[in-house]
Design a protein around this motif. Sequence first.
Motif, PDB file in Angstrom:
ATOM      1  N   ILE A   1      40.259   6.239 -20.243  1.00 48.99           N
ATOM      2  CA  ILE A   1      39.048   5.482 -20.515  1.00 48.99           C
ATOM      3  C   ILE A   1      37.901   5.661 -19.750  1.00 48.99           C
ATOM      4  N   VAL A   2      36.761   6.062 -20.251  1.00 49.91           N
ATOM      5  CA  VAL A   2      35.559   6.548 -19.585  1.00 49.91           C
ATOM      6  C   VAL A   2      34.554   5.434 -19.543  1.00 49.91           C
ATOM      7  N   ASN A   3      34.070   4.963 -18.389  1.00 50.80           N
ATOM      8  CA  ASN A   3      32.842   4.175 -18.499  1.00 50.80           C
ATOM      9  C   ASN A   3      31.633   5.207 -18.947  1.00 50.80           C
ATOM     10  N   ASN A   4      31.189   4.725 -20.301  1.00 50.07           N
ATOM     11  CA  ASN A   4      30.163   5.630 -20.915  1.00 50.07           C
ATOM     12  C   ASN A   4      28.734   4.912 -20.758  1.00 50.07           C
ATOM     13  N   GLU A   5      28.584   3.956 -19.780  1.00 48.16           N
ATOM     14  CA  GLU A   5      27.174   3.557 -19.758  1.00 48.16           C
ATOM     15  C   GLU A   5      26.104   4.299 -19.440  1.00 48.16           C
ATOM     16  N   LYS A   6      26.424   5.409 -18.454  1.00 48.19           N
ATOM     17  CA  LYS A   6      25.423   6.123 -18.009  1.00 48.19           C
ATOM     18  C   LYS A   6      25.840   7.658 -18.349  1.00 48.19           C
ATOM     19  N   LEU A   7      26.684   7.804 -18.826  1.00 48.86           N
ATOM     20  CA  LEU A   7      27.236   9.233 -19.312  1.00 48.86           C
ATOM     21  C   LEU A   7      26.731   9.670 -20.666  1.00 48.86           C
TER      22      LEU A   7
ATOM     23  N   SER B   1      28.948   5.192 -29.854  1.00 47.83           N
ATOM     24  CA  SER B   1      29.503   5.442 -28.305  1.00 47.83           C
ATOM     25  C   SER B   1      29.169   6.803 -27.924  1.00 47.83           C
ATOM     26  N   GLY B   2      29.088   7.554 -29.096  1.00 47.98           N
ATOM     27  CA  GLY B   2      28.821   9.076 -29.029  1.00 47.98           C
ATOM     28  C   GLY B   2      30.077   9.884 -29.274  1.00 47.98           C
ATOM     29  N   LYS B   3      30.812   9.207 -29.951  1.00 49.26           N
ATOM     30  CA  LYS B   3      32.325   9.884 -30.108  1.00 49.26           C
ATOM     31  C   LYS B   3      32.092  11.175 -30.973  1.00 49.26           C
ATOM     32  N   THR B   4      31.337  11.092 -32.246  1.00 46.26           N
ATOM     33  CA  THR B   4      31.260  12.360 -33.172  1.00 46.26           C
ATOM     34  C   THR B   4      30.613  13.363 -32.425  1.00 46.26           C
ATOM     35  N   THR B   5      29.376  12.989 -31.775  1.00 51.60           N
ATOM     36  CA  THR B   5      28.828  14.153 -30.949  1.00 51.60           C
ATOM     37  C   THR B   5      29.534  14.759 -29.811  1.00 51.60           C
ATOM     38  N   LEU B   6      30.466  13.838 -29.046  1.00 53.49           N
ATOM     39  CA  LEU B   6      31.308  14.666 -28.016  1.00 53.49           C
ATOM     40  C   LEU B   6      32.390  15.560 -28.684  1.00 53.49           C
ATOM     41  N   ALA B   7      32.985  15.147 -29.828  1.00 57.81           N
ATOM     42  CA  ALA B   7      33.911  15.800 -30.548  1.00 57.81           C
ATOM     43  C   ALA B   7      33.369  17.215 -30.896  1.00 57.81           C
ATOM     44  N   ARG B   8      32.313  16.988 -31.611  1.00 57.34           N
ATOM     45  CA  ARG B   8      31.436  18.108 -32.031  1.00 57.34           C
ATOM     46  C   ARG B   8      30.984  19.265 -30.903  1.00 57.34           C
TER      47      ARG B   8
ATOM     48  N   LEU C   1      45.882  13.792 -26.297  1.00 56.91           N
ATOM     49  CA  LEU C   1      45.247  12.863 -25.265  1.00 56.91           C
ATOM     50  C   LEU C   1      43.910  12.120 -26.083  1.00 56.91           C
ATOM     51  N   VAL C   2      44.195  10.899 -25.701  1.00 60.16           N
ATOM     52  CA  VAL C   2      42.932  10.046 -26.267  1.00 60.16           C
ATOM     53  C   VAL C   2      41.735   9.924 -25.215  1.00 60.16           C
ATOM     54  N   VAL C   3      40.494  10.103 -25.553  1.00 62.06           N
ATOM     55  CA  VAL C   3      39.219   9.599 -24.791  1.00 62.06           C
ATOM     56  C   VAL C   3      38.743   8.406 -25.338  1.00 62.06           C
ATOM     57  N   TYR C   4      38.852   7.380 -24.525  1.00 62.10           N
ATOM     58  CA  TYR C   4      38.003   6.246 -25.218  1.00 62.10           C
ATOM     59  C   TYR C   4      36.810   6.110 -24.318  1.00 62.10           C
ATOM     60  N   LEU C   5      35.668   5.990 -25.243  1.00 62.50           N
ATOM     61  CA  LEU C   5      34.166   5.820 -24.672  1.00 62.50           C
ATOM     62  C   LEU C   5      33.975   4.394 -24.607  1.00 62.50           C
ATOM     63  N   GLN C   6      34.138   3.732 -23.389  1.00 65.40           N
ATOM     64  CA  GLN C   6      34.155   2.514 -23.461  1.00 65.40           C
ATOM     65  C   GLN C   6      32.617   2.041 -22.894  1.00 65.40           C
ATOM     66  N   THR C   7      31.783   1.507 -23.945  1.00 70.58           N
ATOM     67  CA  THR C   7      30.317   1.389 -23.704  1.00 70.58           C
ATOM     68  C   THR C   7      30.037  -0.115 -23.849  1.00 70.58           C
TER      69      THR C   7
ATOM     70  N   GLU D   1      44.549   6.775 -17.258  1.00 66.19           N
ATOM     71  CA  GLU D   1      43.324   7.287 -16.246  1.00 66.19           C
ATOM     72  C   GLU D   1      41.946   6.844 -16.590  1.00 66.19           C
ATOM     73  N   TYR D   2      41.187   6.546 -15.419  1.00 65.65           N
ATOM     74  CA  TYR D   2      39.998   5.953 -15.779  1.00 65.65           C
ATOM     75  C   TYR D   2      39.083   6.952 -14.973  1.00 65.65           C
ATOM     76  N   PHE D   3      37.704   7.020 -15.673  1.00 64.42           N
ATOM     77  CA  PHE D   3      36.529   7.909 -15.137  1.00 64.42           C
ATOM     78  C   PHE D   3      35.468   7.087 -15.289  1.00 64.42           C
ATOM     79  N   ASN D   4      34.899   6.830 -13.975  1.00 64.61           N
ATOM     80  CA  ASN D   4      33.784   5.891 -13.817  1.00 64.61           C
ATOM     81  C   ASN D   4      32.566   6.839 -13.110  1.00 64.61           C
ATOM     82  N   PRO D   5      32.136   7.674 -13.910  1.00 64.15           N
ATOM     83  CA  PRO D   5      30.899   8.685 -13.221  1.00 64.15           C
ATOM     84  C   PRO D   5      29.804   7.731 -12.700  1.00 64.15           C
ATOM     85  N   ASN D   6      29.368   8.131 -11.625  1.00 58.85           N
ATOM     86  CA  ASN D   6      28.078   7.697 -10.634  1.00 58.85           C
ATOM     87  C   ASN D   6      27.094   8.759 -10.595  1.00 58.85           C
ATOM     88  N   PHE D   7      26.030   8.350 -11.280  1.00 56.93           N
ATOM     89  CA  PHE D   7      24.784   9.101 -11.521  1.00 56.93           C
ATOM     90  C   PHE D   7      23.523   8.576 -10.923  1.00 56.93           C
TER      91      PHE D   7
END
Length: 212
Positions: A176-182, A16-23, A124-130, A206-212
């Motif tokens: 909760i992050v929609n991590n499909e396109k992020l 999901s990229g959690k380690t990369t994002l944390a770094r 805060l917990v950021v959950y990368l839902q992928t 809360e939810y984050f559903n970015p549109n690219f």
Amino acid sequence: MFTQFPYVVIEGPIGSGKTTLARMLAEKFSVELLSEKAEANPFLTRFYQDAQRYALPTQLFFLFQRSRQIEDMAQRDMFGQPTVSDFFLEKDPLFAKLNLDDEEYSLYHQIYHHLQLKAPKPDLVVYLQTPVDALMDRIEERNISYEQGMPREYIARLSEAYSEFFHAYDASPLLIVNNEKLNIIKDPEAFNLLIDRIRQIKSSREYFNPNF
């Protein structure tokens, strides 16, 4: 961001990229990074080759590793300063329940409670839902040898376990992050967009559903 949320945990399934994002957050904001260091587990490679045989030692190694990290936190008073982590203790039983048989899980459960671990509560917990397909693609792209050939069925079960866990999670504020396109690695705009979204958090879920 870390004035508002001094202790941030990034979570999500393998790939999901959690380690990369944390770094990246630790580097951008010059805060402490707490990482689970999966590569330090001597049983992990063998677990991916023979999960049934090596699930218990793999799980117990992670449990004791995280136990030591929590003790270190208390001794160094790490959480007196802003920190970002790519794991939190509450997810440990999730993997145990998924990978261990009934007798092994019973033993694990006894050890877990005997340790009486009391981890600091995240601000805060950021959950990368992928989606599973995206997880499989990213696992292949990062090309870590022991992860290659990981069954899609296992990743699907793990992803579902994460979804169920965070569906009920209410111990800390949750994004909760929609991590499909992020893709924070390939797109700097995505990283900055996520930071901006975190700064806007006002409620406990809360939810984050970015549109690219």
